[in-house]
Scaffold this active site. Structure first.
Site, PDB file in Angstrom:
ATOM      1  N   CYS A  92       0.848  -1.204   0.000  1.00 21.63           N
ATOM      2  CA  CYS A  92       0.000   0.000   0.000  1.00 21.63           C
ATOM      3  C   CYS A  92       0.880   1.250   0.000  1.00 21.63           C
ATOM      4  CB  CYS A  92      -0.917  -0.072   1.224  1.00 21.63           C
ATOM      5  SG  CYS A  92      -1.622   1.498   1.754  1.00 21.63           S
TER       6      CYS A  92
ATOM      7  N   CYS B  95       0.246   3.850   2.653  1.00 21.11           N
ATOM      8  CA  CYS B  95       0.691   3.357   3.973  1.00 21.11           C
ATOM      9  C   CYS B  95       2.185   3.612   4.136  1.00 21.11           C
ATOM     10  CB  CYS B  95       0.456   1.849   4.117  1.00 21.11           C
ATOM     11  SG  CYS B  95      -1.275   1.363   4.054  1.00 21.11           S
TER      12      CYS B  95
END
Ligand SMILES: [Zn+2]
Length: 148
Positions: free
Chosen positions: A74, A77
Site C-alpha cells: 500500500c 501506507c
C-alpha cells in the site's frame, strides 16, 4: 501527560523490540526508560503487533493505543510511515503507537473491519474511541490523536 490516578502508576507499556510489557513509574517517563528484557528504549518507536501480542498489549497497556493498520503493498501506507513514526516521537509517553500488518494478521484486520488502508484506530482500555482512514499530514494526525 501524567495521569494522577494511583491505579495507573506504574504504567504498563509494551517494548518496541520484544513486545514484553514493562512497568514504568510515571515520574520515570522522562528518563528514557529501557525494556527490562532487551534494553530497547520503550518510548518513541511504534510497536509491531501480531494478534497474540495485540491482545496482550491492548488488555494491559496503561496508555491509549493508536494502531496503524497497513500493508507493504500500500503506497499511501508506506508514505505515512515516517509521519506515524515522527508522531510516535512527539507524543512519547502520552500514547502507545502500534502497527499491524494487515496481510500478516488478517484476523485482526477482520476483527476491526478494516476495509481500506491506511486505517488508524485509537483505543483506550481496549475500547475503540475513533478511527480515520487515509494518510494524514503530521499536524492533522496529532490533532486527531489529541482531540477530546
Ligand atoms: Zn524488550
Amino acid at each position: 501527560m501524567v495521569r494522577d490516578n494511583p491505579a495507573m502508576d506504574p504504567l504498563v507499556l509494551p517494548c518496541p523490540g520484544c513486545r514484553a510489557l514493562n512497568r514504568v513509574p510515571s515520574q520515570r517517563l522522562g528518563d528514557g526508560p529501557l525494556c527490562s528484557t532487551c534494553r530497547t528504549p520503550l518510548l518513541g518507536t511504534p510497536v509491531e503487533l501480531d494478534t497474540a501480542a495485540f491482545d496482550r498489549v491492548a488488555g494491559k497497556c496503561s496508555l491509549p493505543i493508536v494502531v496503524d493498520f497497513w500493508a507493504a503493498w500500500c503506497g499511501p501506507c508506506r508514505a505515512m510511515a515516517p509521519t506515524f513514526a515522527a508522531a510516535a516521537r512527539d507524543l512519547a509517553g502520552r500514547m502507545v503507537f502500534a502497527k499491524v500488518d494487515t496481510e500478516a494478521e488478517p484476523t485482526l484486520a477482520a476483527r476491526f473491519q478494516i476495509r481500506s488502508i491506511p486505517c488508524l484506530v485509537l483505543l483506550d482500555g481496549g475500547r475503540e474511541l475513533r478511527r480515520v482512514t487515509g494518510a494524514l499530514p503530521k499536524a492533522h494526525l496529532e490533532q486527531w490523536l489529541l482531540r477530546g
